[in-house]
Enzyme design. Structure first.
Site, short mmCIF file in Angstrom:
data_model
loop_
_atom_site.label_atom_id
_atom_site.label_comp_id
_atom_site.label_asym_id
_atom_site.label_seq_id
_atom_site.Cartn_x
_atom_site.Cartn_y
_atom_site.Cartn_z
N SER A 193 0.69 -1.04 0.20
CA SER A 193 0.14 -0.11 0.02
C SER A 193 0.82 1.25 0.00
CB SER A 193 -0.89 0.08 1.38
OG SER A 193 0.02 0.21 2.25
N LYS A 194 0.30 2.40 0.11
CA LYS A 194 1.01 3.57 -0.07
C LYS A 194 2.13 3.84 1.14
CE LYS A 194 -2.58 6.37 -2.26
NZ LYS A 194 -3.92 6.61 -1.90
N ARG A 195 1.75 3.18 2.21
CA ARG A 195 2.61 3.31 3.21
C ARG A 195 4.23 2.39 2.67
NH1 ARG A 195 2.18 -0.60 6.95
NH2 ARG A 195 0.50 -1.82 5.96
N HIS A 196 4.17 1.64 1.75
CA HIS A 196 5.52 1.08 1.39
C HIS A 196 6.03 1.92 0.48
CE1 HIS A 196 2.91 -2.25 3.17
NE2 HIS A 196 3.91 -2.50 3.62
#
Ligand code: GLU
Length: 482
Positions: free
Chosen positions: A252-255
């Protein structure tokens, strides 16, 4: 061309994501490897979330990656149109066949009724549609319609125990049909649902292999039921595993950035991304990690696609990008760098041929040190400012006693040169340490600090020709004031 026909079928509801790009790449490679056809179809039946802008965005990203298509939107072909909203008549034709044969039926249940039914069923542990409208008589239908109800069409799931998907990646995967309620294939507004449209399209476009993300595996038994009801051959399926972040949770965007256009704007090269995407789930076996699209075309096979999830490793992408930056032609690297230099306001206006040649020298000096173009400004700033600031550590070095002798010696030697070429500057630098009888560190470190403001950076024999005689002399003089 062989009879292999594969497709990439994005929903144009946003940019092209890493996972979609990988599906597109695997399909493209499979087609190219097998001398088959690669088709791009747009699945825009979600009218609210689909847009032409997203479609164009996705297509632009495919082109940027170097994935061309033989049939599909924009290029046309015999099996068009290639946008689902332009194929409604076709879906309706097959819908009529299913209705006529009793494989589908009109359902008049309202949202509220279905919600109430679900709640009641949930208590008994069942969640599928009850089949309430399965056997309505003509009269009952008329009555419901006269109430102003607009029906959907549901597929009648047969009383069969299991459906087995023979998947080229996952092997035999069985689904219990009793878990599949009669599902909607056409909404009340005449728009088909995904499972129905995808089946009609894959059949009518002659798709032989459906290569897509694992998240669609659970849809596959529904699609197989539709194929069977219509008497069609079922294509081969290959479901490619999830992409996880390094912490093993769903990417996800976190990565990191999730869309291809973000990587493009951050200064990644398409060949680095292609190489990286190919290795997200596929491996040729062996240690080699660098693969161009051309290499991949010759080696890709579905039986080397892993069942286990792929892990998204940004460091690997960066490493690959650095590799391609170092190994591409200097002209290309320079071209690609220009927008980033503009953005950093290091260049404005047109780039003349002379400037371009100078920029090439700059890129030659720094390309070993960057893994993406977005890092460029912090490495090239030394070439774009007149005078430098020297921090305390730098000033300390500039105060060493041999410094004036070294700097004056270099200035005189350089002024005697006609042109500052790497080779002639290299000779001068070597002579400096020798003729002054000083160790390399005493000569080159103060020079490096004076000319670049830093203790690390590109080679001095590259730096000096880039700065030119005047700026080199000016920086040496300025540095001598400390
Ligand atoms: N439109 C679907 C998606 O974007 C495609 C699924 C498929 O390939 O069947 O997820």
């Amino acid at each position: 061309m062989s009879n292999v026909r594969v497709r990439f079928a994005p929903s144009p509801t946003g940019p092209l994501h890493i996972g979609g790009a990988r599906s597109a790449l695997f399909n493209w490679l499979y087609a190219r490897r097998n001398n088959g056809s690669f088709i791009v179809r747009i699945e825009d039946t979600d009218l609210e979330r689909s847009s032409r802008a997203s479609e164009e965005n996705i297509l632009a990203a495919l082109r940027w990656l170097g994935l061309d298509w033989d049939e599909g939107v924009e290029v046309g072909g015999e099996n068009g149109p290639y946008r689902q909203t332009e194929r409604l008549q076709l879906y309706n034709e097959y819908l009529q066949v299913l209705l006529k044969n009793g494989d589908a039926y009109y359902c008049y249940c309202t949202e509220e009724e279905l919600a109430a039914e679900r709640e009641a069923l949930l208590a008994s542990g069942e969640i599928r549609y009850s089949g309430k409208c399965r056997d309505l008589s003509g009269d009952e239908r008329c009555r419901l319609e006269s109430e102003g109800r607009k029906p959907v069409v549901r597929f009648r799931v047969p009383e069969e125990k299991t459906i087995t998907v023979d998947d080229l990646v996952r092997g035999q995967v069985s689904f219990d049909c009793s878990g599949i309620g009669d599902f909607i294939i056409m909404k009340s507004d005449g728009i088909p649902t995904y499972n129905f449209a995808v089946t009609v399209d894959d059949y009518s476009m002659g798709i032989t292999h459906v290569i897509r993300a694992e998240e669609h595996l659970s849809n596959t038994p529904r699609q197989i039921l539709i194929y069977r009801a219509l008497g069609w051959n079922v294509p081969r399926f290959a479901h490619v595993s999830l992409i996880l972040g390094k912490d093993r949770t769903k990417m996800s965007k976190r990565h990191g950035a999730t869309s291809i256009e973000q990587y493009q704007s951050q200064g990644y090269l398409p060949e680095a991304l292609v190489n990286f995407l190919a290795l997200l789930g596929w491996s040729p076996g062996g240690e080699e990690e660098v693969f161009t699209l051309e290499d991949l075309k010759g080696q890709f096979s579905l039986d080397r696609v892993a069942k286990s999830p792929a892990v998204f490793d940004l460091e690997k992408l960066n490493w690959l990008n650095g590799y391609y930056i170092r190994n591409s032609s200097l002209d290309r690297i320079t071209e690609l760098a220009i927008p980033f230099l503009r953005e950093a306001r290091y260049i404005t206006g047109e780039v003349s041929e002379e400037t371009f040649q100078w920029l090439k020298k700059v890129m030659a000096a720094v390309r070993e040190r960057i893994e993406s173009f977005s890092e460029l400004p912090q490495h090239v700033d030394i070439f774009f400012s007149e005078m430098l600031d020297y921090d305390d550590a730098a000033q300390e070095i500039l105060r060493q006693e041999q410094v004036p002798i070294v700097f004056n010696f270099l200035r005189d030697k350089l002024s005697a040169l006609e042109d500052l070429e790497e080779s002639s500057v290299k000779k001068v630098l070597r002579a400096l340490s020798k003729e002054l009888g000083l160790g390399g560190k005493k000569v080159y470190m103060p020079l490096r600090v004076a000319l670049t403001g830093r203790t690390h950076g590109p080679e001095l024999y590259q730096v000096i020709p880039i700065l030119g005689k005047e700026l080199t002399a000016a920086r040496l003089a300025h540095a001598l004031q400390f």
